[in-house]
Design a protein around this motif. Structure first.
Motif, short mmCIF file in Angstrom:
data_model
loop_
_atom_site.label_atom_id
_atom_site.label_comp_id
_atom_site.label_asym_id
_atom_site.label_seq_id
_atom_site.Cartn_x
_atom_site.Cartn_y
_atom_site.Cartn_z
N PRO D 244 1.03 -1.22 0.01
CA PRO D 244 -0.06 -0.20 0.09
C PRO D 244 0.81 1.21 0.02
O PRO D 244 2.06 1.18 0.30
N THR D 245 0.26 2.55 -0.64
CA THR D 245 1.00 3.50 -0.70
C THR D 245 2.27 3.76 0.44
O THR D 245 3.35 3.87 0.34
N ALA D 246 1.52 3.95 1.97
CA ALA D 246 2.45 4.46 2.83
C ALA D 246 3.60 3.39 3.02
O ALA D 246 4.56 3.75 3.18
N VAL D 247 3.38 2.22 2.71
CA VAL D 247 4.26 1.32 3.09
C VAL D 247 5.43 1.41 1.97
O VAL D 247 6.37 1.33 2.23
N SER D 248 4.91 1.57 0.73
CA SER D 248 5.89 1.70 -0.43
C SER D 248 6.65 2.97 -0.21
O SER D 248 7.96 2.98 -0.22
N MET D 249 6.16 3.95 0.51
CA MET D 249 6.69 5.08 0.75
C MET D 249 7.83 4.80 1.80
O MET D 249 9.03 5.12 1.81
N LEU D 250 7.44 4.00 3.02
CA LEU D 250 8.50 3.88 3.98
C LEU D 250 9.56 2.96 3.61
O LEU D 250 10.73 3.17 3.96
N LYS D 301 5.85 -1.32 -17.40
CA LYS D 301 4.64 -0.45 -17.71
C LYS D 301 3.67 0.00 -16.43
O LYS D 301 2.98 0.72 -16.53
N ASP D 302 4.08 -0.77 -15.64
CA ASP D 302 3.19 -0.47 -14.08
C ASP D 302 3.91 0.51 -13.46
O ASP D 302 5.37 0.75 -13.31
N LEU D 303 3.32 1.89 -13.05
CA LEU D 303 4.11 3.11 -12.36
C LEU D 303 4.86 2.53 -11.08
O LEU D 303 6.04 2.96 -11.09
N LYS D 304 4.52 1.74 -10.46
CA LYS D 304 5.12 1.35 -9.29
C LYS D 304 6.52 0.48 -9.58
O LYS D 304 7.48 0.74 -8.83
N TYR D 305 6.30 -0.24 -10.59
CA TYR D 305 7.55 -1.20 -10.90
C TYR D 305 8.50 -0.18 -11.65
O TYR D 305 9.65 -0.51 -11.49
N ILE D 306 8.36 0.76 -12.27
CA ILE D 306 8.96 1.81 -12.97
C ILE D 306 9.97 2.30 -11.59
O ILE D 306 11.33 2.44 -11.54
N ASN D 307 9.18 2.68 -10.56
CA ASN D 307 9.73 3.29 -9.60
C ASN D 307 10.74 2.24 -8.66
O ASN D 307 11.52 2.85 -8.33
N ALA D 308 10.09 1.16 -8.63
CA ALA D 308 10.74 0.26 -8.02
C ALA D 308 12.11 -0.02 -8.59
O ALA D 308 13.31 -0.02 -8.15
N LEU D 342 13.49 10.87 0.03
CA LEU D 342 12.46 11.96 -0.20
C LEU D 342 11.61 11.72 -1.26
O LEU D 342 10.37 11.77 -1.42
N MET D 343 12.69 11.45 -2.55
CA MET D 343 11.94 11.68 -3.73
C MET D 343 11.06 10.25 -4.15
O MET D 343 9.99 10.64 -4.39
N THR D 344 11.53 9.25 -3.71
CA THR D 344 10.84 8.14 -3.89
C THR D 344 9.68 7.99 -2.82
O THR D 344 8.54 7.45 -3.26
N ALA D 345 9.73 8.74 -1.65
CA ALA D 345 8.53 8.50 -1.11
C ALA D 345 7.45 9.58 -1.69
O ALA D 345 6.29 9.22 -1.66
N LEU D 346 7.92 10.63 -2.15
CA LEU D 346 7.03 11.48 -2.95
C LEU D 346 6.32 10.84 -4.25
O LEU D 346 5.32 10.59 -4.33
N PHE D 347 7.40 10.16 -4.79
CA PHE D 347 6.78 9.36 -5.91
C PHE D 347 5.79 8.26 -5.65
O PHE D 347 4.57 8.02 -6.29
N PHE D 348 5.82 7.38 -4.86
CA PHE D 348 4.90 6.71 -4.29
C PHE D 348 3.59 7.13 -3.76
O PHE D 348 2.71 6.60 -3.86
N ALA D 349 3.94 8.32 -2.93
CA ALA D 349 2.67 8.89 -2.46
C ALA D 349 1.89 9.20 -3.70
O ALA D 349 0.82 8.98 -3.73
N LEU D 350 2.43 9.60 -4.77
CA LEU D 350 1.69 10.40 -5.74
C LEU D 350 1.17 9.31 -6.62
O LEU D 350 0.08 9.48 -7.16
N ILE D 351 2.00 8.23 -6.85
CA ILE D 351 1.46 7.02 -7.41
C ILE D 351 0.24 6.59 -6.66
O ILE D 351 -0.85 6.12 -7.41
N GLY D 352 0.13 6.39 -5.49
CA GLY D 352 -0.98 6.01 -4.64
C GLY D 352 -2.31 6.97 -4.91
O GLY D 352 -3.24 6.48 -5.04
N MET D 353 -1.97 8.18 -4.95
CA MET D 353 -2.89 9.15 -5.08
C MET D 353 -3.58 8.96 -6.55
O MET D 353 -4.52 9.32 -6.65
N ILE D 354 -2.57 8.91 -7.50
CA ILE D 354 -3.20 8.69 -8.92
C ILE D 354 -4.09 7.32 -8.73
O ILE D 354 -5.07 7.55 -9.64
#
Lengths: 105, 642, 475, 496, 167
Positions: D244-250, D301-308, D342-354
């Motif tokens: 989940p979003t917050a967990v990805s962030m952390l 193709k998956d946003l989270k995978y990209i970020n991962a 910081l930035m990856t937390a931001l990324f994941f937060a945004l991905i979650g929101m999107i």
């Protein structure tokens, strides 16, 4: 005199008896016959204890008593084991050890 | 050398940064026009300061003993790597940076004013202005850098502002693609730049321009001795730095982004992709000219060749393009190539430094007339809502002011005296002629071709056949015309500035003259080009069609921009994406990941296979016990020491 | 021998007293009042447990047949606590199986008798008491294993237990007889003086080791474990897996440290090999299990493998960490078994799949289960982490880094199957999860004690320090 | 008030309070309050730290406290911080707080969610403030396990598989680590009674090189797996994308930093000789990591995978920098940790929101979101720019430090590795821009009905806090970098 | 004399042991076992452990064997023959047992047993009684007491198992 016999011979005898008992335990199909094999094993041990006591440590009776307690315990063991075997027999009408395998893997 | 009297110059970029923040953060809530006026106003302040700076630097106190001083007007430590290696952020004033101040603020101001009309009613007006501020800030920061890392920082920032502005119409896929391409290509070049900086700094131990470019300093001699693959390390690093410059300045083969960048709003093209950002490469080479000249002369020659080749290459393509902005874009590439060529052949001291001076001069002039041309093109597009040359024609009646302004621009770029382009181009040709004949002939040819394609454009738009327009074309609003007029005037007269009095590689002014022996043939070839264009495009005729037909494959190749885009596309799509990236992704999912899954699977498999041990058979259990016991005994008795 | 000396056996005497009192009271009950014996027995046992903690002299009596020292007493107290928890957990089971017991007294007496056997076992100063203690601990329990008359599995488990126990005691006895023959004594103190590690003695040592290893379920003497654990009534399973195993470990250490200390290489090599086998095989079998009792059986085999790491070096710190681990293990394993028992008593379900979605209906049970499993897996901050860490640490201090590495890899594997249970309870969902279970008070108290123990023990370093101060190393 | 235990006490009290809360409002308010307090306390610590340093305290660690734990084993719970750990503590506080804001509307089992999340954070805080290996290891595992629950219950997609893989791989790594730590302990002194887990003590022990060479790979890989070291990174993409979003962030933001921190503080600092000898192996691996992660991200193709995958690349840079073993590179690695956090937390937060609005993370199914959610779009772009190392944002500062530091090595091995690593900035630009283009720009995909509505207040604040932090470091890095350099000196001295 | 007796006893023990574990009729096996036990008692006797021999005879031969025979009769027909042991099982077991026996015997033989001490064992009833109730060294009061608990518990256990439950 007994000294002529040699402790080794007692030991070989008991060892053979022990392993005959083990063999019986490993192959006998009937639970009660397995129990008998256990008796063989215990007896083999007793022979050891007694022989050692007699040969080397006659000043006290440790081996002797050990053998005695072994006999006593063998008796209780057999009693309980037979009780269990009979209760098993009541349920599955057999005491074939190979059929006592509901629980596995 | 610190100089406190100029410390206000730090405000020149910073004002624009605040402008960016204010407009950017509050932009959504302001009325669009307010944002525009804000932005223009802030820029006006910067422009005034820049002009004042230029005035006081060139005419009041910039010189000492007849030599222009390099002044550190502001300096602050930004980041420290080691005790010696530090990134400073500061303001370095010397002739070229002050000149660039003037260029940038002038063109930017014109673009700001122009955009008030041009962008009116567009979605994202505030955004547009905030990004313009950001760009101008970055560009000013770039030219004022006192430190090569500062240059790199702002180099990246101009890149991103360019990205943002090219992608202004972000709903258009082509704009998105173009912005992406621009960013990635320049980023690729910047990688070279960065490695160059790393290499440079690791041998010279400094990022500081003053230390680096001090001709008597130790920086230049270090590293020259160490060689790698036949070239000195210094040459390598300077070549890598040039890679960055080539990327920003769209030198072959890194030029491909610039034509596409025309997807941005036209004023942006004028500002970024004609006048300022694209010449950052030239500026960078000029900034490090001392290093190039003394420590990496091979690199300098290479730059000369690359510049000259690019200029011809782009000029040829420009002749075949039909999108007017693209023609201008290729023309820009070509002109920047000339500047690079000029730098490449330049000497260091006195009149030998003519190439350098000429190049800077051309940069200055080019900024004016190319901005003018682009803004005119914008005005035309504004009127007819198309970029396609053959959808235009006969506009000289409808757009009289634009027409004249465009003509001035064309004459300027073609090098027709007495317009500005003539002077600088003449100086470049002179410098090249003295150094390298081959380059001279190429550039000479380019001059003609330039005149041809520019006038092809001119005749195509304003003469030729009257087309059917959806709405009747009308002249642009005043804000736009003001910029056109201002730049026309500038283009006409800036050529008269005696540039060698101000900008020279060794900072010592010299006097230069027009070399008529070269100027006259140059004028002639320009006129030939002009006449050819007149013949072919004055009115509708199949002459051009027949000509292009007769050139056959050559024409098609030029029209297709020599397939460079396709090569890149092949490399990115087929090589990188299909054969590197996708396989890596596959590899990761299937090999690396499955190794991990495989470990788990093996564990499970083993677990399944050994389950037979737990057969439920009491006697088997006993058997395992006994045999285990026997084995332990055997091992213990016969295989272990006691 | 004075009375004071006699009371060195306070633990055993008290236990016998409690057992006899319960038995006698049971005789006096009528069918209507017989359930009252449960609280009486529990309270009596609690008193016994508390008294166990009172300070007591240490020493030897019966000519060295019986000896106590501080760590033995500590161990006995731990066992008392464990049995107390088991009694709490078995109350509900006893009530559910009312018709099977003519009297509850027999149940309590047998368990207590077995516990007496273990107390004598860990206090034994000679091989005879060692042997009798072992048998006293096992034979009555075998009867209890087979007590569920309706289930074939129960009898089967009983048969398997008593027969394989008989075989193992035969093997042990054979070893003891040879030791007696070569050293001339059955007293540990005498034997250790004469024992010199000749090959016949090594043979004897291995036979004795095999007998103890059988009790601890060390591979390859472990095969009975899973079947017996599965078939036995759940409280007896927990008794076997915790109390019996812990006491056997203790006596193993005594034997290795005090009696057979002159053959460290053999000891270490055997322990090295068996511990690797034990934890690996325990884990590999545990992975596939569906029945939770069987699952916990294999997990406890694996745990035994880890414990051997503490013993291997023969150090004081190893001994201390083993005892510490066992103390924690009592709480952790009983916590897990307690939850299984509570659910099994209420619903008869014992499979992992049945636990799907348990958290939604029974959050507290799930949490206790999770804590216990984490403790077994060695996850901080619950106590099991500390227990395992110190075991590994003591092995590492002796330079057994590769062994430790294998062990920690096994910990990872074990984590996998513990997590499967956690996953079932917390993550999986099913349409008909086990409905809300309202356990009786005893179960709740029992689980609460386990949870508290699991959570607290690790944070009180003094517990370990205390154990360490009482422990001793191989001579 | 400079007792570092507050950093543990505040979350624990929060958890305790949460247990007694009983509706959603209370859960989130108490969680946010607790973590907000933690954030403020961490800022206060920064203030205290600066005053302490400026008052002339030149101890390696300040605010040291020792709590006797297992006396007989010489296990002493020792807390203490230097600038490195403090920076990471602040990072953790920021990410946790924003994580809670992001999870404001958690519907499913909110109480348990917040408790697990804060437990995880507690583990991380504990990890950063301890300077004894025992407690460090304890907190390491404490931080990993809640992850399983968090992903398993609140995750999406192949959550169970991902959670299991993540947990097992990380615990497998901790297995190696445990052996390493025990090795360090065993050789921390020649006197058996003086063995110690304390990092500062072990640093003074002269561990023989052969021994070091045995344990260095274990410790480095043990922490390295958490830092997504190739080829042991595969837990990361699946884990991140299922969480989940917050967990990805952390997780990406903070947990992976534990890997880098551990490598730096334990592997490099305590085993310097072996580090020098064996670094080349890991330099190769991390160089692969950097490029490989970046290329891998392109194809996703998956946003989270990209970020991962991008995290794999960026965290590879952290380890890469650590292995370069000079002041600049080490400084860069710490900066990169913070920046990436910081930035990856931001990324994941945004991905979650999107995701909340579009219900998909497949970039092919989205487009033109800038139009309907400009705030999130802009934030996403900023995150992207930070990720590709745009000057003015934190990523740049970190990267140049790494590159400059790495390039200071004059041999061609290091230089080639550096150049390969530098090439990642281009590849990064490619995938970042590709995502931005596909996701935010272009025509709005009208086929899918996305829930419109830009960020809500708590989402805005979460983003703003992160962006401000990113920009603050990016624009004015000197104060942070200076403090870090001072704290890095002991490590550097060991590595010289 | 003793030597001859010993060999006879030993021979009997081995022969009947083997018969015990191979006979396919259970009842016969029980009887063979009885012979073994009696022979063992004989061995004790010739070593002058008369009391032990008596215990062996009464407890083992009298008690255990009777118990076994009863249970055999309860659970199987007198005439029932057991199935033959599968060859595989038998051979595996044989290998293990022979290996074990060989290892043990070879170890025993390699052990340098000293000459027996010619002390006489005092296995009189008095000595046995004193030892059994002695609480000093070589006293066996404690095990004697403990085993009573064992007997009680085992008895209870056997009772609760064997008892039929009322339906």
């Amino acid at each position: 005199m007994i000294e002529n016999i040699g402790i080794e011979q007692f030991l070989i005898l008991s060892t053979l008896m022990f392993f005959i008992g083990v063999y019986g335990f490993l192959v006998r199909k009937n639970l009660i016959t397995m129990l008998m094999s256990v008796e063989l094993i215990l007896n083999a041990v007793n022979i050891n204890f007694v022989a050692f006591n007699k040969y080397y440590y006659p000043e006290n009776l440790q081996g002797h008593f050990f053998a005695m307690f072994v006999i006593a315990i063998a008796a209780t063991e057999v009693a309980v084991a037979i009780a269990i075997i009979i209760s098993l027999y009541r349920k599955i009408r057999t005491i074939d050890v190979e059929q006592v395998d509901e629980m596995k893997y | 050398m610190m100089n406190d009297s100029y410390s206000y110059t730090v405000a020149i970029p910073l004002i624009l940064f605040f402008s960016f923040l204010i407009i950017g953060l509050a932009g959504g809530k302001l009325k669009p026009i307010v944002s525009g006026i804000f932005g223009t106003f802030f820029l006006l302040i910067s422009t005034a300061l820049s002009y004042y700076t230029a005035y006081s630097y060139f005419f009041v106190d910039g010189k000492s003993n007849g030599v222009y001083q390099q002044l550190i007007a502001y300096d602050s430590l930004w980041l420290q790597f080691t005790d010696k290696l530090q990134i400073h952020v500061g303001v370095l004033l010397d002739p070229i940076s002050v000149m660039m101040l003037v260029v940038i603020t002038t063109v930017s101001l014109m673009v700001h004013i122009y955009s008030l009309g041009y962008m009116k009613g567009e979605v994202g007006f505030s955004r547009y202005y905030s990004f313009l501020s950001l760009f101008t800030f970055s560009m000013l920061g770039l030219v004022l850098s006192s430190n090569i890392f500062q240059t790199y920082i702002f180099w990246e920032l101009v890149g991103v502002s360019s990205y943002l502005l090219i992608g202004h119409y972000y709903e258009r896929p082509s704009a998105v693609a173009a912005s992406k391409k621009a960013f990635i290509v320049t980023r690729f070049a910047d990688m070279g730049f960065l490695v160059g900086i790393l290499l440079l700094s690791s041998f010279t131990g400094t990022f500081d321009f003053l230390k680096l470019t001090d001709p008597n300093g130790s920086a230049l001699t270090q590293g020259s001795a160490i060689s790698f693959l036949g070239l000195s390390v210094m040459t390598w690093s300077m070549l890598l730095v040039f890679m960055g410059a080539a990327g920003k300045s769209a030198m072959f083969p890194l030029h491909i982004w610039l034509p596409d960048a025309m997807e941005g709003p036209t004023p942006v093209s004028a500002l970024i992709h004609a006048a300022t950002m694209v010449v950052a490469g030239v500026y960078l080479v000029a900034r490090l000219f001392t290093v190039y000249f003394f420590a990496a002369p091979d690199a300098l020659i290479f730059i000369g060749y690359v510049g000259t080749f690019t200029s011809l290459f782009a000029a040829v393509i420009a002749c075949t393009q039909t999108d007017i902005k693209r023609v201008l874009a290729f023309s820009t590439i070509s002109q920047i190539g000339l500047m690079m060529g000029g730098l490449g052949v330049s000497g260091y001291s006195g009149p030998e430094g003519l190439g350098y001076t000429a190049s800077m001069f051309h940069l200055f002039n080019h900024a004016m007339f190319k901005a003018l041309l682009f803004l005119c093109a914008g005005s035309v597009i504004h009127a007819v809502h198309t970029n396609e040359l053959w959808d235009m024609g006969g506009l000289k009646k409808h757009l009289p002011v634009t027409h004249i302004a465009f003509l001035i621009g064309c004459l300027g770029i073609s090098g027709v005296p007495p317009l500005s382009g003539f002077f600088s181009k003449d100086e470049i040709l002179t410098a090249v002629f003295e150094k390298n004949k081959l380059l001279f002939y190429v550039q000479f040819l380019v001059a003609g071709v330039t005149a041809f394609y520019m006038f092809r454009l001119y005749f195509g738009i304003f003469w030729n056949k009257q087309r059917e327009y959806h709405t009747k074309p009308h002249e642009s609003p005043f804000s736009m015309l003001f910029a056109l007029i201002f730049l026309s005037i500038a283009s006409t007269f800036v050529g008269l500035i005696p540039f060698s009095e101000f900008v020279t590689p060794d900072l010592k002014p010299f006097t230069s003259h027009i070399h008529w022996a070269i100027a006259i043939p140059a004028i002639i070839i320009a006129v030939i080009g002009l006449v050819l264009a007149f013949v072919m495009y004055r009115k509708e005729s199949d002459l051009s069609g027949r000509l292009s037909g007769s050139l056959g494959i050559l024409y098609r190749a030029a029209y297709k921009k020599f397939y460079i885009d396709e090569i890149y596309l092949f490399i990115t799509k087929n090589v990188i994406f299909k054969h590197i990236s996708a396989p890596i992704a596959w590899f990761d999912r299937n090999v690396v990941d499955n190794t991990m899954n495989g470990i788990a699977a093996i564990t499970n498999f083993v677990s399944m296979r050994i389950r037979a041990f737990q057969s439920g058979q009491l006697q088997q259990y006993a058997y395992v016990m006994v045999s285990g016991l026997v084995i332990i005994v055997l091992v213990a008795l016969y295989f272990m020491k006691t | 021998m004075t009375t004071d000396q006699f009371f060195l056996m306070r633990h055993e005497i008290l236990l016998v007293a409690v057992g006899v009192i319960v038995l006698v009271m049971d005789l006096m009950t009528t069918p209507a009042t017989k359930h009252r014996i449960i609280p009486v027995a529990i309270v009596l046992f609690l008193i016994n447990t508390i008294i166990g903690f009172l300070p007591i002299e240490t020493g030897k009596i019966f000519g060295g047949m019986y000896r106590t020292d501080d760590i033995t007493i500590l161990m006995k107290n731990a066992l008392n606590i464990g049995v107390f928890i088991i009694f709490l957990q078995s109350a509900e089971w006893l009530k559910n199986h009312e018709e099977k017991f003519n009297s509850y007294g027999a149940y309590f007496f047998i368990v207590i008798a077995s516990l007496v056997g273990m107390d004598y076992l860990i206090s034994s100063g000679d091989f005879l008491m060692f042997f009798i203690g072992t048998e006293l601990a096992t034979i009555p329990i075998a009867a209890l294993v087979a007590i569920e008359k309706a289930k074939i599995k129960s009898s089967e488990a009983g048969v398997k237990l008593i027969l394989s126990a008989a075989l193992s005691s035969g093997i042990t006895l054979f070893g003891i007889s040879l030791i007696y023959g070569t050293t001339g004594s059955i007293y540990f103190a005498e034997v250790s003086k004469v024992f010199d590690g000749n090959s016949l003695q090594i043979l004897a040592f291995i036979f004795i080791f095999a007998g103890v290893a059988f009790k601890i379920s060390i591979v390859p003497f472990h095969l009975w474990t899973a079947d017996v654990y599965e078939g036995a009534p759940i409280n007896i399973t927990s008794y076997l897996s915790v109390i019996s195993k812990a006491s056997a470990f203790f006596i193993l250490i005594i034997l290795l440290y005090k009696v057979f200390y002159v053959i460290p290489e053999i000891r270490n090599n055997i322990l090295y090999a068996t511990s690797i086998l034990t934890m690996t095989i325990g884990n590999l079998f545990a992975i596939r299990q569906q029945n939770l009792k069987r699952f916990l059986a294999f997990s406890s085999i694996a745990q035994a493998g880890f414990v051997l790491l503490g013993i291997i070096g023969g150090t004081q710190i190893g001994f201390a960490s083993v005892v510490y681990f066992l103390l924690i293990y009592v709480f952790s394993n009983l916590g897990a078994f307690g939850v299984v028992a509570a659910i099994s008593n209420a619903t008869g379900k014992e499979n992992i799949d049945d636990y799907n979605g348990l958290y939604r209906t029974n959050p507290k049970l799930s949490l206790v289960m999770m804590l216990s499993l984490f403790s077994l897996a060695g996850i901080p901050p619950v106590a099991g982490f500390f227990g395992k860490f110190f075991l590994f640490m003591s092995a590492a201090k002796q330079g057994y880094f590769i062994l430790v590495l294998i062990a920690v890899v096994n910990v990872t594997i074990s984590l996998y199957y513990y997590l499967l249970v956690v996953k079932a309870m917390f993550i999986n969902e099913q349409e008909n999860p086990i409905e809300r279970i309202d356990s009786d008070m005893y179960t709740k108290i029992g689980l609460a004690i386990c949870a508290a123990g699991i959570l607290a023990i690790g944070f009180f370093g003094t517990i370990f320090d205390f154990i360490n101060s009482k422990a001793f190393g191989s001579m | 008030m400079n007792n570092l235990l507050w950093l543990l006490a505040i979350p624990l009290v929060t958890i305790f309070v949460l247990i007694f809360c009983n509706d959603k409002r209370q859960y989130r308010l108490s969680a946010a309050f607790g973590m907000g307090l933690q954030l403020l306390y961490s800022f206060y610590l920064v203030f205290r730290y600066t005053t302490e340093r400026s008052s002339g305290n030149i101890e390696q660690m300040v605010f040291m406290h020792e709590y006797k734990w297992f006396d007989s084993l010489n296990i002493v719970f020792t807390t203490g911080i230097d600038a490195i750990s403090l920076a990471l503590v602040v990072l953790t506080a920021v990410v946790t707080f924003t994580g809670i804001l992001v999870s404001w509307n958690m519907e499913k089992l909110p109480k348990e969610f917040f408790i697990s999340l804060i437990t995880l954070a507690t583990g991380v805080f504990g990890f950063f403030i301890t300077i004894d290996l025992f407690t460090m290891f304890l907190f390491y595992e404490l931080a990993v396990i809640p992850m399983y629950i968090l992903i398993g219950i609140w995750g999406s997609g192949k959550k169970e598989y991902a959670a299991m893989k993540l947990t097992l791989m990380l615990m497998g790594a901790s297995a190696l680590l445990l052996v390493g730590i025990l090795g360090l302990y065993t050789y921390s002194s020649t006197d058996v009674n003086l063995l110690s887990f304390n990092i500062l003590d072990i640093a003074n022990a002269n561990i023989p090189v052969d021994i070091q060479k045995f344990f260095f790979p274990m410790v480095f890989i043990g922490f390295g797996v958490l830092g997504a070291l190739f080829p042991l990174h595969t837990w990361s993409p699946d884990g991140h994308s299922s969480a989940p979003t917050a967990v990805s962030m952390l997780h990406a933001g903070v947990l992976m930093k534990m890997g880098g921190y551990g490598c730096l503080r334990v592997a490099m600092y305590l085993l310097p000789e072996a580090a020098k000898e064996l670094a080349w192996i890991f330099i190769i691996l991390t160089t692969i990591s950097i490029v490989y992660g970046a290329f891998g991200a392109i194809a996703q193709k998956d946003l989270k995978y990209i970020n991962a995958y991008s995290s794999v690349s960026h965290c590879g840079l952290v380890l890469f920098a650590i292995l370069m073993m000079n002041q600049t590179a080490l400084n860069g690695s710490v900066l990169q940790m913070i920046s990436h956090g910081l930035m990856t937390a931001l990324f994941f937060a945004l991905i979650g929101m999107i995701y909340e609005r579009t219900h998909t993370r497949d970039i092919r199914l989205m487009g033109g979101l800038m139009k309907i959610m400009p705030f999130l779009g802009v934030c996403y772009m900023i995150a992207g720019f930070a990720s590709l190392g745009l000057p003015g944002l934190s990523g740049f500062v970190a990267e140049i430090n790494v590159f400059v530091g790495a390039f200071m090595h004059t041999d061609s091995f290091h230089r080639v590795a550096t150049v390969i690593a530098v090439s990642s900035i281009v590849i990064t630009a490619v995938y970042i821009l590709r995502v931005i283009g596909a996701l935010l720009l272009g025509p709005l995909d009208v086929e899918h009905e996305f829930e419109t509505g830009d960020a809500r207040w708590y989402e805005r604040w979460a983003n703003i806090i992160l962006i401000v932090s990113i920009a603050a470091i990016g624009i004015a890095p000197l104060w942070l970098s200076d403090a870090l350099i001072k704290s890095l000196q002991p490590i550097i001295q060991k590595l010289q | 004399m003793e030597v001859v007796l010993f060999y006879i006893m030993a021979g009997l023990i081995l022969v009947f042991s083997v018969l015990t574990v191979t006979s396919r009729r259970i009842l016969r096996a029980a009887v063979y076992l009885l012979f073994v036990l009696i022979a063992a008692a004989g061995l004790f006797f010739i070593q002058q452990f008369a009391f032990l021999a008596a215990v062996q005879l009464t407890l083992y031969a009298g008690g255990i064997i009777v118990l076994i025979i009863f249970s055999v009769m309860l659970t199987s027909h007198v005439s029932e023959k057991l199935d033959a042991v599968s060859f595989k099982k038998a051979s595996f077991a044989l290998v293990a047992c022979i290996a074990g026996a060989v290892v043990c015997i070879s170890t025993i033989l390699s052990y340098p047993f000293p000459k027996p001490t010619n002390g006489e064992v005092d296995a009189s009833m008095k000595a046995i009684g004193t030892s059994l109730l002695g609480y000093k060294e070589n006293g066996f009061a404690l095990p004697f007491e403990v085993i009573s608990i064992l007997l009680l518990a085992a008895m209870l256990g056997a009772i609760i198992i064997a008892k039929r439950t009322e339906k």
